[in-house]
Design a protein around this motif. Sequence first.
Motif, PDB file in Angstrom:
ATOM      1  N   ILE A 209       4.163   3.723   5.322  1.00  0.00           N
ATOM      2  CA  ILE A 209       4.425   3.116   6.627  1.00  0.00           C
ATOM      3  C   ILE A 209       3.849   4.043   7.693  1.00  0.00           C
ATOM      4  CG2 ILE A 209       6.211   2.280   8.208  1.00  0.00           C
ATOM      5  CD1 ILE A 209       8.050   2.006   5.738  1.00  0.00           C
ATOM      6  N   ARG A 471      11.264  -2.584   7.842  1.00  0.00           N
ATOM      7  CA  ARG A 471      10.272  -2.246   6.829  1.00  0.00           C
ATOM      8  C   ARG A 471      10.951  -2.163   5.457  1.00  0.00           C
ATOM      9  NH1 ARG A 471       7.587  -2.879  10.780  1.00  0.00           N
ATOM     10  NH2 ARG A 471       5.741  -1.722  11.474  1.00  0.00           N
ATOM     11  N   ALA A 480       1.625  -2.548   1.606  1.00  0.00           N
ATOM     12  CA  ALA A 480       2.116  -2.189   2.936  1.00  0.00           C
ATOM     13  C   ALA A 480       0.988  -2.186   3.942  1.00  0.00           C
ATOM     14  CB  ALA A 480       2.787  -0.815   2.891  1.00  0.00           C
ATOM     15  N   GLN A 484       0.760  -4.769   7.188  1.00  0.00           N
ATOM     16  CA  GLN A 484       1.240  -4.002   8.346  1.00  0.00           C
ATOM     17  C   GLN A 484       1.159  -4.832   9.622  1.00  0.00           C
ATOM     18  OE1 GLN A 484       2.359  -0.675   8.314  1.00  0.00           O
ATOM     19  NE2 GLN A 484       3.075  -1.210  10.348  1.00  0.00           N
ATOM     20  N   ASP A 487       3.936  -7.333   9.802  1.00  0.00           N
ATOM     21  CA  ASP A 487       5.203  -6.685  10.139  1.00  0.00           C
ATOM     22  C   ASP A 487       5.298  -6.401  11.620  1.00  0.00           C
ATOM     23  OD1 ASP A 487       6.078  -6.774   7.577  1.00  0.00           O
ATOM     24  OD2 ASP A 487       5.440  -4.741   7.053  1.00  0.00           O
TER      25      ASP A 487
END
Length: 492
Positions: A209, A471, A480, A484, A487
């Motif tokens: 992340i 997350r 991820a 991203q 998100d």
Amino acid sequence: MSEEVEQNVDETETAGDVGLAESPKMDLTVSIDDVGPCKKHVRVSVPRASIDEAFNDVVDEYSEKAEVPGFRVGNVPSSLVARRFKTEIADQVKQRVLMASLEQLGEESDLDPINEPNLDLESIVIPEEGDFEYEFDVEVRPEFELPTYKGLKIDRPTRETTDEEVNAYLDQFLDQYGKLVPVDAPAEDGDFVTVDISVEHDGKPLAHIEDVSIRVRPKLRFQDAELDGFNEIITGVSAGESREADLTVSMEADSIGMRGETVHAKFDVLDVKRMETPTLDEEFLERIGVESEEDLRNQIHGMLDRQVKYEQRQAIRRQVLEKITESADWELPEDLVTKQVDNALKREILEMQQAGFTSREILARENDLRQRSLSMTRQNLKEHFVLDRIAEIENIDVTEEDLEVEILSMAMQRGENPRRIRAKMIKNGSIENLQAQIRERKAVDIVFDSAEFNDVPLPPTVSNEVEALNRSICRTASQADATQEDDDSEDE
């Protein structure tokens, strides 16, 4: 949950009403077998005589309207009509026989479906000779004895809102209008750190992340894990330094193989920021639309009182539902549970929005709910069926006025137009959530009205203990990175 269940039931019941009011009863042969939790396998045999009767009716109807060269309308021989419109007549007969038999099945059997039968209409063909047989699976309401729901003994948490809580909430409120300022100093409790997070499992990369801002709080809550003591780990760190910690994946995580596993997280600190909040002067008060600081505090006091009522109601509701579902040991089909997970989450968030919780508080609760979503949804479904039975017995209904009151309340909370909120809810399907919520709330009120209460202390509503991060730590690093951007959109 319940709005989808009810809608499907209504569609199933309505589907059998098309043009079949005067259809004679068929001599159906029906077998119904249990094939799983709340699931039945149904076999239906329609005798040839009923098929021939439906065929003759359809041919007669076509004969009255058919236009065939060389014949006047209404005088075309039935045999010619049957040949010329063979495909169309076959489709009509199939539809009529299916709908009539399903309607009769619903009237004569003990089936109580919660959705439509999984019939593949394209693959069903009525034979030219002999009886017509078809079969399907259907999910049905669970069978259970309704427990005693009146005269329950319930603990009722209660608490008066204090000035300290008003001050704490005011701090959170001002944070929404504050700005983050970089500081060349070690992080303190309450500061914000921008970090890159790398998660490993058994020495292999699991999630990555990048560039996410986190407030230093005692607990950091991901969608599928929690890290206790986060403030102790991060306090004192400066930009360019790192901190590491182990945490355990939730038993309710989407990634089944990672449930209960210990993972290792590394926090690379990019910078440290401190919140600068605005001064409660005349300009700021005018900006937020209040006349004075006293007026603002009074509004916050009222908001906290509503939150106390929300927490009180939730605590009472949990006890009520635990008592009336403690004997609900029947199983539910997994596909039904899966379909209702997101729905249950939406309803909980909707109730928190109505109670005036901040977006950060809702996110913290949302992540907690996601970690418990499967078990919570199973319990919610059982609660629904019990409350639905109570609502049925007590003749509870949801009126248009009930909906208007709820939508108006939400509009006042959000500062939006009620018509705009209603339009949004209709578009995204949450209006059915609201109807189901009101109906179940009325059923719970029936239980409340007859309950015996014992007042107990309620912990403070306002808390600065949890920082939530939208997350997951169980996605691979490549996943991820690929999602991203999605998100970030969700965070907005």
